[in-house]
Design an enzyme around this catalytic site. Sequence first.
Site, mmCIF file in Angstrom:
data_model
loop_
_atom_site.group_PDB
_atom_site.id
_atom_site.type_symbol
_atom_site.label_atom_id
_atom_site.label_comp_id
_atom_site.label_asym_id
_atom_site.label_seq_id
_atom_site.Cartn_x
_atom_site.Cartn_y
_atom_site.Cartn_z
ATOM 1 C CB CYS A 113 -0.923 -0.031 1.221
ATOM 2 S SG CYS A 113 -2.134 1.259 1.180
ATOM 3 C CG ASP A 114 1.870 3.155 3.727
ATOM 4 O OD1 ASP A 114 0.712 3.435 3.365
ATOM 5 O OD2 ASP A 114 2.220 3.084 4.913
ATOM 6 C CB VAL A 115 5.986 0.417 -0.743
ATOM 7 C CG1 VAL A 115 6.417 0.177 0.692
ATOM 8 C CG2 VAL A 115 5.162 -0.741 -1.258
ATOM 9 C CB VAL A 116 2.651 1.313 -4.880
ATOM 10 C CG1 VAL A 116 3.625 0.178 -5.107
ATOM 11 C CG2 VAL A 116 1.416 0.829 -4.143
#
Lengths: 94, 437
Positions: B378-381
């Site tokens: 989630c956060d990493v993209v």
Amino acid sequence: MRDLLLLTGVFAGSLAIGYLLIARVPVRLHTPLMSMTNAISAVTILGAVLLFAVDTTLAQKVCGALALALAAFNVVGGFAITDRMLRMFRRHHG
Amino acid sequence: MDSTWQLLIDGLIILILIIGMWRFSSPERAASGNALAALGLLLALGVVWFSHTIQERALVVAAILAGAAAGGSVAWRVNMLQIPAMVAFQHGAGSLAACITSFVELTRDRVEWVAVSRISGILGLIVGAAAFSGSIVAGVKLAGLARQTPTVLPQHGRVHAALVASVAVCGGVAWCCAGSALLGVALLLVGLAILWGVVFAMRVGGADMPVLISFLNAATGLAAALCGVTIQNRLLIACGAFVAASGTVLTHAMCVAMNRHVFRVFTGTAAAPNAAPAAVTDVPPPVGTTGVPEKVIVIPGYGMALAHAQFEAAQLARRLQDLGREVRFAIHPIAGRMPGHMHVLLAEAEVDSDLLFDLPEINDQFAQTDLVLIVGACDVVNPAAIHAKGTPISGMPILAAHEARQVIVCNLEKTILLLGDAKATLGDLLARLDGST
């Protein structure tokens, strides 16, 4: 005083060598690395054994035995889990 | 005890450990490095055992065997998802052992107390106790026994500062005390430090866990080194310093990956915003996969670990490769719950390591990619890291999945993806809401 210098030297030297060695470890091995260094940190088991090098009171015996068991849990568990992980890496990365 | 022989043997053991760590520079040699390090510690234990007259030998052996049996049996049973929790609990056990050892040594009546030893004994007590409780909190969160979200007390910053101050004062008092008074003060100090560790760790949650667990790794090493200074043991100091260095390097790497200062990670009060569930069901079906794409990149995240989906992801990759397609895995440094977590999970699923790429290696490849498959990440993209200000992930380098031609996101069933510009989408939601009332 000489001892103190030696101890400080050992600490600083190990910190520097550790830093140089760890910086070379590839990202994919970071989890096994942490798990292995975690096992190494259980070196306090030596300190716990040395608690019994002199006469001990009952409270000290209880504390010492607890420290020994905890450190042994850490050292054996740490190396075993690292080995399991690295076997998976080696199987398909060789 | 400080003979030349002793110095040589200690030097040899340290050399074995150094070679063991040095072998971690490649996956093929790392297993032997691990075995070497284990051998080094076994040797050290043997040296201590035979060079001192250890009393209560039966008790010592029984305690070690009990701990070893428990550690071994747990280590053989955990799966790769549980590794971060397992490591956290082991950190806790090691720190508590260091704390207890420092405590017993410190409260023993000794005539030849060197000032340095006393100071490091007190510091070892504090670091050991705080790292113990912090690790247990982290482990409980990682094992899913408590919510992984940050737990923030009212006035958390002040409570934390007050605890740090009282630990410092109590440590100072312990320095002045002796005899039975010292025993009481040391116990109080341990209690305060344990509380400090809890308050410190409870505020860290979810995506920041890799930083916390690396930091605790460093703290455990420091506790061992301080314990070593207290009992004037070179091996303890050297090993503790190795671990402290390793934990520090990993903490730094995690913070760089998030583009946040370590101080901000541990004091950041910004809890990850919880998105309200959307109440719209007439969403177009997921992206139509017309034909099989030529170039595919898979982005795994913690969600893949939770769902044990690494095996299916690996199967899919192999199938695509059989069809002659190009498949790669893009791994963000903070994906998962500890440094390198995704690599271990994918190794478990027998994914070839040549297919795994880190962020800097692959980030310029997304624009030429036909399909990106996001599995539980989630956060990493999240492009908000680039555009939005003031969020916990603002400024974090992300995997540029949004540049690919098509993106498939695998997430929980309750997730509804609304495609399009967020402003327009929310406006649309608002209009629907107004229309229904």
